[in-house]
Scaffold this motif. Structure first.
Motif, short mmCIF file in Angstrom:
data_model
loop_
_atom_site.label_atom_id
_atom_site.label_comp_id
_atom_site.label_asym_id
_atom_site.label_seq_id
_atom_site.Cartn_x
_atom_site.Cartn_y
_atom_site.Cartn_z
N GLN A 191 -2.83 -66.84 25.43
CA GLN A 191 -3.87 -67.21 24.46
C GLN A 191 -4.24 -68.66 24.70
O GLN A 191 -3.37 -69.53 24.77
N GLU A 215 -13.48 -56.75 20.98
CA GLU A 215 -12.56 -56.67 19.85
C GLU A 215 -11.40 -55.77 20.22
O GLU A 215 -11.58 -54.60 20.57
N VAL A 242 -8.70 -57.75 16.77
CA VAL A 242 -9.52 -58.80 16.17
C VAL A 242 -10.55 -59.24 17.20
O VAL A 242 -10.38 -59.02 18.40
N MET A 248 -12.33 -61.33 19.95
CA MET A 248 -11.78 -62.27 20.93
C MET A 248 -12.64 -62.33 22.18
O MET A 248 -13.42 -61.43 22.45
N TYR A 293 -6.96 -64.59 26.63
CA TYR A 293 -7.84 -64.36 25.48
C TYR A 293 -7.88 -65.57 24.57
O TYR A 293 -7.02 -66.45 24.60
N CYS A 294 -8.93 -65.60 23.75
CA CYS A 294 -9.09 -66.59 22.70
C CYS A 294 -9.68 -65.86 21.51
O CYS A 294 -10.68 -65.13 21.65
N LEU A 295 -9.08 -66.04 20.35
CA LEU A 295 -9.63 -65.45 19.14
C LEU A 295 -10.96 -66.13 18.81
O LEU A 295 -11.10 -67.33 18.99
N ASP A 354 -14.34 -66.21 15.92
CA ASP A 354 -14.79 -65.85 14.58
C ASP A 354 -15.83 -64.75 14.68
O ASP A 354 -16.74 -64.85 15.52
#
Length: 136
Positions: free
Chosen positions: A77, A106, A109, A111, A127-129, A131
């Protein structure tokens, strides 16, 4: 969903076993920088990546000695969505095979996600979350 008799707090410690430990250590050093810990006895290399450790061992140990990693995957991450693309490019330049180019998606969540297979057949997810878009 039934109650579980325990509460998992976190999942930690990725350990990979390589036939050619020095070659694997050189590859991962090229991606993640110098190992945070190197133990000559054993030997093994460890990188502190976020809240856990990625550790490389010689294939003398582990569950199947004298084999390289098989059907193995780990996820990294990163802090910003653009870093997914930059790490993907660095992994490809280092000799990884593309599996999934960076895209917003998704999985559980929203990403930014991509994955590659390294030269030792380990799948690396990046990955990076992100919004979710504001609903109107």
């Amino acid at each position: 969903m039934a109650d579980k008799p325990y509460k998992i707090v976190d999942l930690n410690f990725v350990s990979l076993y390589f036939l050619d430990l020095e070659e694997a250590a050189a590859f991962y050093t090229g991606i993640f920088g110098p190992a945070d810990q190197i133990y000559k006895e054993g030997p093994h290399y460890g990188w502190k990546l976020g809240a856990t450790w990625l550790t490389l061992f010689e294939s003398r140990g582990g569950t199947v000695p004298r084999q390289g990693p098989a059907n193995t995957e780990f996820a990294v991450q990163v802090a910003e969505p653009g870093e997914v693309d930059r790490l993907y490019d660095a992994l490809i330049a280092a000799g990884c095979k593309p599996c999934h180019t960076p895209e917003d998606t998704e999985m559980y969540v929203p990403m930014r996600f991509c994955c590659v297979d390294d030269p030792f057949n380990v799948r690396i997810d990046v990955y990076c979350l992100i919004d979710p878009p504001a609903s109107e």
